[in-house]
Design a protein around this motif. Structure first.
Motif, mmCIF file in Angstrom:
data_model
loop_
_atom_site.group_PDB
_atom_site.id
_atom_site.type_symbol
_atom_site.label_atom_id
_atom_site.label_comp_id
_atom_site.label_asym_id
_atom_site.label_seq_id
_atom_site.Cartn_x
_atom_site.Cartn_y
_atom_site.Cartn_z
ATOM 1 N N ALA A 49 0.862 -1.183 0.000
ATOM 2 C CA ALA A 49 0.000 0.000 0.000
ATOM 3 C C ALA A 49 0.899 1.234 0.000
ATOM 4 N N VAL A 50 1.532 1.520 -1.149
ATOM 5 C CA VAL A 50 2.542 2.581 -1.169
ATOM 6 C C VAL A 50 1.923 3.959 -0.942
ATOM 7 N N ASP A 51 0.698 4.187 -1.444
ATOM 8 C CA ASP A 51 0.068 5.498 -1.245
ATOM 9 C C ASP A 51 -0.219 5.743 0.233
ATOM 10 N N VAL A 52 -0.709 4.692 0.917
ATOM 11 C CA VAL A 52 -0.961 4.825 2.352
ATOM 12 C C VAL A 52 0.359 5.033 3.099
ATOM 13 N N PHE B 51 -5.624 -3.171 9.951
ATOM 14 C CA PHE B 51 -6.483 -4.322 9.660
ATOM 15 C C PHE B 51 -7.109 -4.196 8.280
ATOM 16 N N TYR B 52 -7.636 -3.011 7.970
ATOM 17 C CA TYR B 52 -8.294 -2.841 6.669
ATOM 18 C C TYR B 52 -7.308 -2.971 5.518
ATOM 19 N N VAL B 53 -6.107 -2.374 5.660
ATOM 20 C CA VAL B 53 -5.124 -2.460 4.573
ATOM 21 C C VAL B 53 -4.705 -3.912 4.358
ATOM 22 N N LEU B 86 -8.860 -0.832 -3.126
ATOM 23 C CA LEU B 86 -10.022 -0.164 -2.519
ATOM 24 C C LEU B 86 -9.820 0.143 -1.027
ATOM 25 N N PRO B 87 -9.343 -0.840 -0.194
ATOM 26 C CA PRO B 87 -9.093 -0.499 1.209
ATOM 27 C C PRO B 87 -8.048 0.595 1.378
ATOM 28 N N HIS B 88 -7.046 0.643 0.483
ATOM 29 C CA HIS B 88 -6.022 1.690 0.590
ATOM 30 C C HIS B 88 -6.654 3.065 0.471
ATOM 31 N N VAL B 89 -7.534 3.216 -0.540
ATOM 32 C CA VAL B 89 -8.130 4.527 -0.779
ATOM 33 C C VAL B 89 -9.013 4.937 0.388
ATOM 34 N N LEU B 90 -9.780 3.961 0.914
ATOM 35 C CA LEU B 90 -10.647 4.293 2.054
ATOM 36 C C LEU B 90 -9.814 4.690 3.262
ATOM 37 N N MET B 91 -8.688 3.976 3.498
ATOM 38 C CA MET B 91 -7.891 4.229 4.694
ATOM 39 C C MET B 91 -7.058 5.501 4.578
ATOM 40 N N LEU B 92 -6.796 5.942 3.338
ATOM 41 C CA LEU B 92 -6.140 7.240 3.132
ATOM 42 C C LEU B 92 -6.977 8.352 3.759
ATOM 43 N N THR B 93 -8.282 8.275 3.554
ATOM 44 C CA THR B 93 -9.187 9.250 4.181
ATOM 45 C C THR B 93 -9.136 9.125 5.696
ATOM 46 N N ALA B 94 -9.100 7.874 6.188
ATOM 47 C CA ALA B 94 -9.118 7.663 7.635
ATOM 48 C C ALA B 94 -7.869 8.241 8.288
ATOM 49 N N ILE B 95 -6.703 8.172 7.605
ATOM 50 C CA ILE B 95 -5.472 8.734 8.176
ATOM 51 C C ILE B 95 -5.614 10.244 8.332
#
Lengths: 81, 131
Positions: A49-52, B51-53, B86-95
């Motif tokens: 997950a490089v973006d995260v 967990f989500y990632v 999809l989980p990455h994009v959702l968790m980006l918002t959560a961060i």
């Protein structure tokens, strides 16, 4: 995902988390929380997950640590537990 | 017995996420200092994000960037080759949300300190009772 590296960094994450809430100094807690965030960033880079991982490195390890240190600077380092 | 042991070994990352989550919950409930409580809240949030990632990870898959992006019309994109983004994009918002809550929480903690000259919960409650 390399499971040995994954397990090693997960252990370090748990150790940093326990250290951050156990240490009897708020500045130390802030620094350990920064280390925890950076370990978390490495974990996400391992998981692909490089973006995260980018966001966590800038926002979690960077901005959060600065916020904590600023808050400690404006209040006190003393803590009872 | 062996099935239970396999469950623990195969899903070791999930067990560690639960451990992290419980560390955060313990800090939020049992710690006396307001900044320690905020650290606990952040640990809890990152454990949930982790967990989500981890649910998006696939064995033998690569990062979610399409190969041969310029002539993608000629080749089929196989979803099994890429980690689920999809989980990455959702968790980006959560961060980003977690940093916002951290800022607000620390601002309130500073206000509380300026009013009561302490960050300890029991001392603050004592001062409130005396008023």
């Amino acid at each position: 995902m390399i499971w040995q590296l994954d397990l090693l960094i997960l252990t370090l994450v748990v150790l940093c988390g326990i250290g951050a809430i156990m240490i009897r100094d708020l500045l130390g807690a802030a620094i350990l929380f920064g280390a925890y965030s950076f370990m978390m960033c490495l974990l996400w880079a391992i998981m692909g997950a490089v973006d995260v991982a980018f966001t966590e490195a800038s926002v979690g390890a960077g901005v959060s640590t600065v916020f904590f240190i600023a808050a400690v600077y404006h209040t006190t380092r003393r803590t009872k537990d | 017995m062996e099935a239970v042991l396999n469950l623990i070994i195969e899903k070791y990352n999930y067990w560690i996420y639960i451990t992290l989550m419980m560390i955060g919950l313990y800090a939020m409930i049992a710690k006396n200092n307001l900044v320690k409580k905020i650290v606990g809240m952040n640990i809890f949030q990152t454990a949930v994000i982790l967990f989500y990632v981890s649910t998006g990870v696939k064995k033998g898959a690569t990062i979610p960037i399409i190969e041969h992006g310029h002539d993608v019309a000629h080749q089929a994109v196989r979803a099994a080759d890429y980690i689920n983004p999809l989980p990455h994009v959702l968790m980006l918002t959560a961060i980003v949300v977690s940093v916002a809550t951290l800022g607000v929480a620390l601002a309130i903690a500073i206000k509380v300190y300026h009013r009561y000259q302490t960050l300890e919960e029991d001392e603050i409650l004592e001062q409130i009772r005396e008023l």
